[in-house]
Enzyme design. Sequence first.
Site, PDB file in Angstrom:
ATOM      1  N   ASN A 151      66.050  71.156  -8.537  1.00  0.00           N
ATOM      2  CA  ASN A 151      65.130  70.329  -7.766  1.00  0.00           C
ATOM      3  C   ASN A 151      64.494  71.090  -6.611  1.00  0.00           C
ATOM      4  O   ASN A 151      63.486  70.674  -6.074  1.00  0.00           O
ATOM      5  CB  ASN A 151      65.859  69.081  -7.239  1.00  0.00           C
ATOM      6  CG  ASN A 151      67.113  69.439  -6.469  1.00  0.00           C
ATOM      7  OD1 ASN A 151      67.917  70.264  -6.904  1.00  0.00           O
ATOM      8  ND2 ASN A 151      67.280  68.835  -5.325  1.00  0.00           N
ATOM      9  N   CYS A 326      66.279  65.084  -0.466  1.00  0.00           N
ATOM     10  CA  CYS A 326      67.545  64.361  -0.402  1.00  0.00           C
ATOM     11  C   CYS A 326      68.483  64.982   0.605  1.00  0.00           C
ATOM     12  O   CYS A 326      69.458  64.407   1.028  1.00  0.00           O
ATOM     13  CB  CYS A 326      68.210  64.343  -1.767  1.00  0.00           C
ATOM     14  SG  CYS A 326      67.103  63.748  -3.018  1.00  0.00           S
TER      15      CYS A 326
END
Lengths: 383, 405
Positions: A151, A326
């Site tokens: 990611n 995140c």
Amino acid sequence: MQPVYLDHAATTPLLASAREALLPFFDSEFGNASSRHPLGARAAAARERAREQVAAALLVEPRQVTFTSGGTEAANLAMLGLARASAARGRHVLVGATEHACVRACAVQLAREGFDVESVPLDSRGDVDLAAFAARVRTDTVLVAQMLVNNETGAIHPVSRMARVARARAPHVRVAVDAVQAFGKLDCALSELHADALFFSAHKIGGPKGAGALALASHTPIEPLLYGGGQEHGLRPGTENVPAIVGFGAAAELAEQQRGELLARFKMLRARLVSRLSSLEGMRLLESPSAQQPSIVALLLRGAPAEVTLHHLAQRGVFVSAGSACQARSRELSPGLKAIGLSDDEARRMLRISMGRTTSEAEVDLAADAIVEVARELERIAS
Amino acid sequence: MNMSAPEALLVRYGELTLKGANRVDFENVLARNVRLACAPIAPVRLEREHARLLVFPEGRSEAIARRLTQVFGISSISPVWGAPCEPEAIVERARAVLEDALLSIPPGETRTFRVLSRRADKRFPLSSMELDRLVSERIVRDGQPLRIDLDHPELVLGIEVRETRAWIYARRDAGPGGLPVGTLGRAVCLLSGGIDSPVAAWMAMKRGCEVVFVTFHSPPYIGESAKQKVMELVRTLGRWQRSARLYVVPFAPVQEAVRDAGAEAYRTVVYRRMMHRIATRIAELERASALITGESLGQVASQTMENLACIEAAAGLPVLRPLLGFDKQETISRAESIGTYAISNVQEPDCCSLFLPRHPVLRGQVAVCEEIEARLDVGALVAQALAGAEPHNLGWTARGAKVRA
């Protein structure tokens, strides 16, 4: 002026088709999918239609798909559920070196439960070292967790080869794959990845927040995390979030249909962005030497920390991220970036630009120009 | 060392080569069946040469390889990587294919091994044996878990040299065998929700027969779920042929009429005669030339030679009974392997449970059946059942995406 949104790996806007599909289930079609009357039956049918849409994209049977509240829950269910179900056969777990925070946190929990948790070894370039990985797999290895697309950098990992290597060495191993950043861009057919479990999030592919899924190979033993009324074959009880599931199904169908053209488009946009940034002195592109998912562009800029660059870019209406969103709230540096060999200073300077379905050439140009300007300005200030 | 996905799948078909003049037809049907089976997974391009079919998928080669294990007529499937028809290039490719295959051998274990080449193009400079030896010498190294064994190799590195390209493989998946569905006509299978009839249909398909399904449904004595169960069975069986059509025939009026005609002991036999009459009419409609049932000799008390004869006498077509020689356990094992057992095994009230005779006749006589049927308007009952029959097309498209009726 509309902001240039280039943080699609964090989340991407809801697709019109998903929105249209899900709205009635917030409204007149409010039934509980477990009710036996027509209102309930229609909710159940819509949920099953969504399950078929997701299953078709993964080339699995609908019953192999379990809906969850999102990617994190699906990851928890895969990691904890598979390991706990296999604990009698072995307690060795291998976890990718650059996994998402939720997978790493599950690994910590498994260690607390007495599992012997180790990392998947990387080579000097930050790729999975297959030979070293093979040597680390043991006959009592019960779980290998490996993300398909990173990611933060977009690196594609050799999941299917890892799965075959692991299976040859560990008779009871289950291979769980984080496909959150891969779904809708790469082929995520369970068969091609040779995986036992794949997990996804709806809002990364144009579905709503609040839905995710776990796909399991047939006859994979797994323990639920929750206990309740038997929904989702008892694997994920609780009244289903039908609107989110329906939106997820619609988004999955479209994402799978458009996967090829989207990938080609991302390749083109990536080349355009990179070439426009090439005039920037000291800029380094973090690119996987073996395989790269093109929509995620990871840059190391000389000078200022990415956090500072990010805010300057935001002032100019360009929204990007420093590493993964995140983690953005934690002050900690990304272990994933350290694992691929970046120093603390380099990890702090990594900027992530992630493109989505709506990203245009003009937006890429604007962003590139803004990055060049900001980087030069910050360098001037620093010197 | 980083191997990409295989370039193609090499499909071998065994029995077809024996069929002489019909061979081209068989190959055409097989090619069409392969194309249709793969279409929902990925588009494929086919090439045919020397009793082989080469399937070039646009991605998803593993799913395609697995799918091809459900296409009758195929004896085996190998994912293959190509190389120019030139010894050095073949050696290089073979080395990569072997290294990839070695990944799957557990540490500490060895495999007996050989290189096995076939040369369709006799212009190639080496004989098959020379090529075997060359490749083997060049790619087998000390430290690899391999032991050369020319007679009983567990791992074969295969090479097929063609006119334009050589194909190399290290894996050979067994196909389902049999003959391509559609090469031996059409038949109508009488399908209950039980274990036997789906297996009977599958066995007929395996021998090249395209199967149309008929089930008898008795609302309001029985719920919708029994029908759903049969539909699920047909969907599962539909993977083995191009598509599957199911006729759901309302049967309660027939059962009521037979019950009212008395002669309780003969009820089951007469029901089944009526079912065969209706199925025969559907077969005419579908241009099918036989009926298929899951009957086996002596498996239940009613399946005596005499009863089977009574039932067959009412059918206007030959009745094929592929399970005739099977023990129950053999049928169950087959049902498990083709995926119908788990569906059949869900308990639903059976079609005739309410109407079952307490003491069914064991040695039925056709004359008695005819006597009972003289009290019924057989023609009208058959016509009524046919008028109420609903056809459903339940083909398998892609996992997850089922064609709805």
